[in-house]
Design a protein around this motif. Structure first.
Motif, short mmCIF file in Angstrom:
data_model
loop_
_atom_site.label_atom_id
_atom_site.label_comp_id
_atom_site.label_asym_id
_atom_site.label_seq_id
_atom_site.Cartn_x
_atom_site.Cartn_y
_atom_site.Cartn_z
N UNK A 183 4.43 -0.03 14.48
CA UNK A 183 3.30 -0.57 13.73
C UNK A 183 3.81 -1.47 12.62
N UNK A 184 3.27 -2.68 12.54
CA UNK A 184 3.69 -3.65 11.53
C UNK A 184 2.64 -3.74 10.44
N UNK A 185 3.08 -3.62 9.19
CA UNK A 185 2.19 -3.64 8.04
C UNK A 185 2.76 -4.53 6.96
N UNK A 186 1.87 -5.01 6.10
CA UNK A 186 2.29 -5.83 4.96
C UNK A 186 1.83 -5.18 3.67
N UNK B 188 -3.95 1.11 -1.16
CA UNK B 188 -5.25 1.18 -0.51
C UNK B 188 -5.37 0.12 0.58
N UNK B 189 -4.81 -1.07 0.32
CA UNK B 189 -4.84 -2.14 1.32
C UNK B 189 -3.97 -1.79 2.53
N UNK B 190 -2.78 -1.23 2.27
CA UNK B 190 -1.89 -0.84 3.37
C UNK B 190 -2.53 0.27 4.20
N UNK C 37 3.47 9.36 5.63
CA UNK C 37 4.48 9.67 6.65
C UNK C 37 4.54 8.57 7.70
N UNK C 38 3.39 8.10 8.14
CA UNK C 38 3.36 7.04 9.16
C UNK C 38 3.89 5.74 8.58
N UNK C 39 3.46 5.41 7.36
CA UNK C 39 3.90 4.16 6.72
C UNK C 39 5.42 4.17 6.54
N UNK C 40 5.97 5.34 6.19
CA UNK C 40 7.42 5.45 5.98
C UNK C 40 8.20 5.12 7.24
N UNK C 41 7.59 5.38 8.41
CA UNK C 41 8.28 5.12 9.67
C UNK C 41 7.89 3.81 10.32
N UNK C 42 6.96 3.08 9.71
CA UNK C 42 6.49 1.82 10.28
C UNK C 42 7.34 0.65 9.79
N UNK D 79 7.34 -2.22 7.58
CA UNK D 79 6.57 -2.70 6.43
C UNK D 79 7.32 -3.85 5.76
N UNK D 80 6.65 -4.97 5.64
CA UNK D 80 7.21 -6.11 4.90
C UNK D 80 6.44 -6.26 3.59
N UNK D 81 7.12 -6.77 2.58
CA UNK D 81 6.48 -6.94 1.27
C UNK D 81 6.29 -8.42 0.97
#
Length: 444
Positions: free
Chosen positions: A126-129, A287-289, A417-422, A424-426
């Motif tokens: 999963x890709x997140x910003x 909240x956005x992530x 937990x999910x975000x930690x393994x995804x 994520x770009x800043x």
């Protein structure tokens, strides 16, 4: 007990449980025999009451208990044997209840929906910003200026200068309704800030332009929702005398201001403000992530949903939104509120994501600690000043209330937990860009 499957469609299951009359009678005998040593009746010694008399006296009462126990035991055994996880409490109906007589078999229909099997999904892709904002000097300065404004003093205006909005006027007033003074409508030396909205609508506007020594009759009408029933909608005249007119003056931004807000120096106050702004920005970014993650999971994972859960969630959403649209309605005597297709669509999303996050959290062995629960209870108790003890007791005695506090904590821990393994770009943005993103979030 005989068990026959009557429905097996998707997540829906139905079974007919048949309790033979002989088994029910045997359970009644067993319960009576168990109680017999403790029973006393006139004419018999304790424990010597004949079984026939016990059946005649207590048989009907014991029959109901025996029936309930036997059925409950059978359903529990069925659930345990099949490792059944019902989505909601099973529906239990006695098929021959109205016509049942002693000596008949007992037939019970049990129906429920299963919780679905959640498909295995690799969430590491999963890709997140995540947006990042560094507190700018201008934001710190703006916060300092607001603090100085809130800590403002008032100074006498030059002689003859009229009162303006934002000024503080010192007044005596006497309120009259139908020519009679009313309780609570009189005061002397009252400091009123014009434009603050602390008085009846229209009152403060009529004092704009006043000067010390002026005597003004202020004509207003009490609102229809005014707290005192005898004044609702009433026209009133306030005989008002102006003693002083003072203009606001913001406090100086210096070490003295910092000390008024608990900091040792102005630099320390700036650091506190910067840290607070940073925490606010991080909270908004999270909240956005989180919303982006939930949107992605909603697209990525699909499985059959229990209709009962969706219907219950849709009904709750419809009820909540109805009350938001009708804030004047405090009770629940408003009749049935029908869930719309939009409510059902939102309910499907919530149920799907709730089941998915619960599954991820269980597999990751995520739990909510006692310390986290205690902190949640303390935070919630602040909403009930003076009633904290009663709130603590309510939480201790109410499992549903504890679950309501536990659920959002668990959800946030699973999300983290999910975000930690995804992946994520800043991306660094300005405060204005972050605020715009948050506004678009609220519109969804």
């Amino acid at each position: 007990m005989q068990v026959t499957e009557t429905l097996n469609q998707g997540l829906k299951r139905g079974y007919r449980f048949t309790l033979p009359a002989a088994e029910l009678a045997a359970e009644v005998d067993r319960q009576l025999a168990e109680a017999q040593p403790q029973i006393e009746m006139k004419g018999f010694r304790k424990g010597k009451v004949p079984m026939a008399l016990l059946k005649k006296t207590y048989g009907q009462r014991v029959m109901g208990d025996a029936m309930q126990k036997t059925i409950d035991d059978a359903i529990n055994a069925h659930m345990a044997e099949g490792n059944v996880r019902p989505a909601m409490q099973p529906k239990i109906e006695m098929e021959n209840g109205e016509n049942w007589t002693e000596g008949d078999d007992v037939v019970v229909n049990v129906s429920y929906e299963l919780l679905p099997e959640i498909p295995e999904t690799d969430l590491s892709g999963v890709e997140l910003e995540r947006l990042t904002v560094a507190p700018e000097e201008s934001a710190v300065t703006e916060a300092l200026e607001n603090l100085a404004k809130n800590a403002q003093n008032f100074e006498d205006r030059a002689e003859g200068e009229p009162a303006q909005s934002g000024d503080q006027v010192t007044i005596d007033f006497k309120g009259m309704v139908d020519g009679e003074a009313f309780e609570g409508g009189t005061a002397e030396g009252y400091p009123l800030v014009l434009g603050s909205g602390s008085f009846i609508p229209g009152f403060e506007d009529q004092l704009t332009g006043a000067k010390p020594g002026d005597e003004i009759n202020v004509n207003v009408t009490f609102p229809e929702d005014y707290g005192a029933p005898h004044l609702k909608g009433k026209a009133a005249v306030f005989e008002t005398k102006i003693h002083a007119v003072k203009s606001p003056k913001a406090a100086e931004i210096d070490d003295e201001l910092a000390k008024r807000f608990g900091a040792e120096s102005l630099d320390a106050l700036k650091t506190q403000i910067s840290d607070r702004l940073g925490a606010e920005y991080q909270g908004a970014a999270r909240a956005l992530v989180k919303r982006a993650l939930l949107d992605r999971l909603d697209e990525l994972v699909s499985f059959e949903l229990p209709e009962s859960l969706v219907e219950a969630e849709a009904a709750q959403i419809a009820h909540q939104l109805w009350h938001e649209d009708h804030p004047e309605e405090q009770g629940h005597n408003h009749g049935e509120i029908e869930a719309t297709d939009e409510h059902k669509k939102l309910a499907e999303r919530r149920v799907r994501l709730g089941l998915l996050l619960a599954d991820v959290g269980q597999k990751a062995e995520i739990t909510v600690s006692d310390q986290e629960m205690t902190q949640a209870v303390l935070n919630q108790a602040r909403n009930f000043p003076g009633q904290e003890r009663a709130f603590f007791e309510f939480i201790q005695q109410n499992e549903a209330a504890r679950q309501q506090l536990r659920a959002p904590i668990f959800e946030d821990k699973v999300v983290d937990h999910i975000i930690a393994g995804a992946k994520v770009t800043e991306r660094a943005v300005t405060k204005e860009e972050l605020e715009k993103a948050m506004e678009s979030l609220d519109e969804i």
